[in-house]
Scaffold this motif. Structure first.
Motif, PDB file in Angstrom:
ATOM      1  N   LEU A 124       0.809  -1.207   0.000  1.00 61.11           N
ATOM      2  CA  LEU A 124       0.000   0.000   0.000  1.00 61.11           C
ATOM      3  C   LEU A 124       0.848   1.266   0.000  1.00 61.11           C
ATOM      4  CD1 LEU A 124      -2.818  -1.024   2.482  1.00 61.11           C
ATOM      5  CD2 LEU A 124      -2.862  -1.027   0.005  1.00 61.11           C
ATOM      6  N   ASN A 125       2.138   1.116   0.097  1.00 58.23           N
ATOM      7  CA  ASN A 125       3.024   2.264   0.053  1.00 58.23           C
ATOM      8  C   ASN A 125       3.297   2.607  -1.414  1.00 58.23           C
ATOM      9  OD1 ASN A 125       4.902   4.210   0.468  1.00 58.23           O
ATOM     10  ND2 ASN A 125       6.469   2.841   1.301  1.00 58.23           N
ATOM     11  N   PRO A 126       2.783   3.732  -1.940  1.00 55.91           N
ATOM     12  CA  PRO A 126       2.914   4.018  -3.370  1.00 55.91           C
ATOM     13  C   PRO A 126       4.248   4.642  -3.770  1.00 55.91           C
ATOM     14  CG  PRO A 126       1.563   5.678  -2.335  1.00 55.91           C
ATOM     15  CD  PRO A 126       1.881   4.664  -1.270  1.00 55.91           C
ATOM     16  N   ASN A 127       5.170   4.823  -2.839  1.00 55.17           N
ATOM     17  CA  ASN A 127       6.437   5.467  -3.185  1.00 55.17           C
ATOM     18  C   ASN A 127       7.264   4.681  -4.199  1.00 55.17           C
ATOM     19  OD1 ASN A 127       6.051   7.759  -1.678  1.00 55.17           O
ATOM     20  ND2 ASN A 127       6.972   6.897   0.160  1.00 55.17           N
ATOM     21  N   PRO A 128       7.467   3.382  -4.063  1.00 52.97           N
ATOM     22  CA  PRO A 128       8.348   2.697  -5.036  1.00 52.97           C
ATOM     23  C   PRO A 128       7.640   2.251  -6.312  1.00 52.97           C
ATOM     24  CG  PRO A 128       7.733   1.168  -3.336  1.00 52.97           C
ATOM     25  CD  PRO A 128       7.148   2.508  -2.947  1.00 52.97           C
ATOM     26  N   PHE A 165       6.469   3.816  -9.013  1.00 53.56           N
ATOM     27  CA  PHE A 165       6.962   4.370 -10.273  1.00 53.56           C
ATOM     28  C   PHE A 165       8.318   3.775 -10.638  1.00 53.56           C
ATOM     29  CE2 PHE A 165       9.247   7.617 -12.721  1.00 53.56           C
ATOM     30  CZ  PHE A 165       8.414   7.663 -13.828  1.00 53.56           C
ATOM     31  N   SER A 166       9.198   3.652  -9.670  1.00 57.27           N
ATOM     32  CA  SER A 166      10.520   3.089  -9.971  1.00 57.27           C
ATOM     33  C   SER A 166      10.423   1.610 -10.340  1.00 57.27           C
ATOM     34  CB  SER A 166      11.467   3.291  -8.791  1.00 57.27           C
ATOM     35  OG  SER A 166      10.969   2.640  -7.654  1.00 57.27           O
ATOM     36  N   ILE A 167       9.520   0.877  -9.718  1.00 60.86           N
ATOM     37  CA  ILE A 167       9.352  -0.541 -10.052  1.00 60.86           C
ATOM     38  C   ILE A 167       8.768  -0.686 -11.456  1.00 60.86           C
ATOM     39  CG2 ILE A 167       8.012  -2.611  -9.489  1.00 60.86           C
ATOM     40  CD1 ILE A 167       8.399  -1.883  -6.542  1.00 60.86           C
ATOM     41  N   MET A 168       7.789   0.134 -11.798  1.00 61.45           N
ATOM     42  CA  MET A 168       7.214   0.063 -13.143  1.00 61.45           C
ATOM     43  C   MET A 168       8.234   0.486 -14.195  1.00 61.45           C
ATOM     44  SD  MET A 168       3.177   1.061 -12.703  1.00 61.45           S
ATOM     45  CE  MET A 168       3.480   2.737 -13.032  1.00 61.45           C
ATOM     46  N   LEU A 169       9.038   1.496 -13.892  1.00 59.43           N
ATOM     47  CA  LEU A 169      10.068   1.937 -14.823  1.00 59.43           C
ATOM     48  C   LEU A 169      11.136   0.862 -15.005  1.00 59.43           C
ATOM     49  CD1 LEU A 169      10.534   4.564 -16.387  1.00 59.43           C
ATOM     50  CD2 LEU A 169      12.102   5.231 -14.576  1.00 59.43           C
ATOM     51  N   LEU A 170      11.545   0.235 -13.932  1.00 60.48           N
ATOM     52  CA  LEU A 170      12.525  -0.843 -14.015  1.00 60.48           C
ATOM     53  C   LEU A 170      11.965  -2.033 -14.792  1.00 60.48           C
ATOM     54  CD1 LEU A 170      15.322  -1.860 -13.053  1.00 60.48           C
ATOM     55  CD2 LEU A 170      14.119  -2.837 -11.096  1.00 60.48           C
ATOM     56  N   THR A 171      10.699  -2.346 -14.591  1.00 63.02           N
ATOM     57  CA  THR A 171      10.066  -3.431 -15.332  1.00 63.02           C
ATOM     58  C   THR A 171       9.995  -3.111 -16.818  1.00 63.02           C
ATOM     59  OG1 THR A 171       8.737  -3.938 -13.389  1.00 63.02           O
ATOM     60  CG2 THR A 171       7.989  -4.839 -15.483  1.00 63.02           C
ATOM     61  N   TRP A 172       9.660  -1.878 -17.161  1.00 64.25           N
ATOM     62  CA  TRP A 172       9.577  -1.480 -18.565  1.00 64.25           C
ATOM     63  C   TRP A 172      10.950  -1.531 -19.224  1.00 64.25           C
ATOM     64  CZ3 TRP A 172      11.362   2.531 -21.660  1.00 64.25           C
ATOM     65  CH2 TRP A 172      10.740   2.633 -22.891  1.00 64.25           C
TER      66      TRP A 172
END
Length: 54
Positions: free
Chosen positions: A4-8, A10-17
């Protein structure tokens, strides 16, 4: 709950992409198709069925 912590997110989605676009996609695009559908030549037309009961 850490999900539920939305901080990581964006970085996780960017790393996945980046992982998909830099590692997985070139491997998938390097395959050659063994059965190229554009090279099929159909010269004969199928004959229509006869319907004796109509």
């Amino acid at each position: 709950m850490p999900q539920l912590n939305p901080n990581p997110w964006f970085s996780i989605m960017l790393l996945t992409w980046f992982t998909f676009s830099l590692l997985i996609q070139p491997k998938l695009l390097s395959f050659t198709l063994t059965n190229n559908p554009a090279n099929k030549i159909t010269t004969t037309k199928p004959t229509p069925w006869t319907w004796p009961w109509t």
